[in-house]
Write a protein that holds these residues in place. Sequence first.
Motif, PDB file in Angstrom:
ATOM      1  N   ALA A 257     -19.424 -12.525 -67.835  1.00  0.00           N
ATOM      2  CA  ALA A 257     -18.193 -12.219 -66.829  1.00  0.00           C
ATOM      3  C   ALA A 257     -17.469 -13.718 -66.634  1.00  0.00           C
ATOM      4  O   ALA A 257     -16.380 -13.890 -66.428  1.00  0.00           O
ATOM      5  CB  ALA A 257     -18.987 -11.992 -65.239  1.00  0.00           C
ATOM      6  N   PRO A 261     -13.785 -12.716 -67.895  1.00  0.00           N
ATOM      7  CA  PRO A 261     -13.377 -11.977 -66.797  1.00  0.00           C
ATOM      8  C   PRO A 261     -12.708 -10.883 -66.960  1.00  0.00           C
ATOM      9  O   PRO A 261     -12.902  -9.741 -66.112  1.00  0.00           O
ATOM     10  CB  PRO A 261     -12.997 -13.126 -65.857  1.00  0.00           C
ATOM     11  N   ALA A 459     -15.779 -16.334 -62.392  1.00  0.00           N
ATOM     12  CA  ALA A 459     -15.140 -14.837 -63.103  1.00  0.00           C
ATOM     13  C   ALA A 459     -13.914 -14.387 -62.076  1.00  0.00           C
ATOM     14  O   ALA A 459     -13.881 -13.346 -61.946  1.00  0.00           O
ATOM     15  CB  ALA A 459     -16.406 -13.782 -62.879  1.00  0.00           C
TER      16      ALA A 459
END
Length: 533
Positions: A257, A261, A459
């Motif tokens: 992540a 992201p 993220a």
Amino acid sequence: MPVAPLRTAVLAAVLLLAGCTSAGRGTEPGDTTPRSSSSSSDGAGGAGSTGAAATPLQPLPAAVPAELAAYYAQHLDWQACDNGFQCTGFKVPTDYAHPGGGDLMLTAVRRPADGAGGQQRLGSLLLNPGGPGGSAVSYVESVAGGYQPVVRAAYDLVGLDPRGVGRSSPVSCLSGDRMDAFTAVDTTPTDQAATDRLVAADREFAAGCAQRAGTLLGHVSTVEAARDMDVLRALLGEPKLNYVGKSYGTLLGATYAGLFPGKVGRMVLDGAMDPSLDAFAGNRTQAGGFETAWASFAKDCAGRSDCPLGRSEQQAGQELDALLASLQGKPLPAGSGRTLTRAQAVTGVIEALYAEFLWPQLRSALAAAKSGDGGQLLHLSDAYYERSADGNYPNLMFANMAVNCLDLPAPFSSPTEVAAAVPAFQQASPHFGRDMAWMALTCGYWPVKATGTPHTVRAEGAGPIVVVGTVRDPATPYAWARSLAGQLASGQLITYQGDGHTAYGRDNDCVDSAVNHYLVEGRTPAAGLSCPK
């Protein structure tokens, strides 16, 4: 789960099918405890860097670099394998900084969505049981049939063995007989001779990994494994990655992540690790997690007629200390020509603390050990290391150590440093702290320099990420889940007020329902959701 590195999870498969998904020893893989993990910690006390000193993990460019285009353009050739599952392989660069310097072959498995009840297929859902070192391929093959029905109907369940693990270019270090010796060596040395034996065992393990794994040893980091997952995401034809990770699998998922992201789909991180902590803080607070779990077990035991440890939590602790002290230099016979050492007894106790359904077995094993038979505790220790009856060990612990020692600088570089830290570890865990401090020395002799450092994960731009924490989780203390959920820009914490390692899939309707609604419908759990035991 656990840096000596402590492994952080590997029981999931067994636990899930038993109505208790978790991670611990055995088969869920997920993270580890004794001798294998530079895990994170809750930041409570102790030396070492905490989240305040950690820098944010920076995302990679959204566009695929030209030098990696060929890897993202591969075709997955799925073939029937293993009891109706489909298997495939694909290549990734050994070194993402130098893609032309050689490739690794990775293996993945899937169980196609069954569409039960007319459920529309939602895509692929990657599952990772933890470790590091737990085989996601074996995990999916073990749990897919008993996984949450509504999720099974909607998703292809996919398991990818991370690089260096299972069927993906596995790391190897020691023969079975040498691993037997490694697991048995005293982890509470009281004199120079015992210290020398422990150091020799750690050095032998590290040297064996260097000899057998070669250059791969420097390329099994969590960051590299997360980049491999993005290659698989693309090859599966998924615009975003849907993922459920347990224990160490949460670190792998959070790392993904942080790096990608914009490519995060529905992500669940259960039994969370905290990437902001260094190896010292991580090991020390993990020791505290096992102390918390022991206290819960001891309280439960004291109220049962078959408890071999007395009728109070305090007496149970005293009885455990007395048993371990009696094993110092005096192993118990354990059958089949084997003996139980103190180190193996500690590992056996830790193994059983991963899941409540193992508590009756622990009571029985402790009663037998007090009567002079170490066989049952040795069996639990063997389960932790996944030692087979013929004396062979799988790749689990080799990969566990290799990943942990590469992800973070070692907490200790000498026995002198360990000895100085023992009081802090014992403060966190009076029963296990001393052992866990000495277990964490192995990475101090690692032949490859660590490439990772403590960091936070924001993220920014990712959709909601669900983090699940269990308040008395032994291997991944609840404070780690709070920390990770707070770091993530879109983190949403579910709290399970129970015992054992991880929570999703353990037949808690509150946790399971919240996660299932999120995975299948995209419905984010209520803020501050707390689920009773």
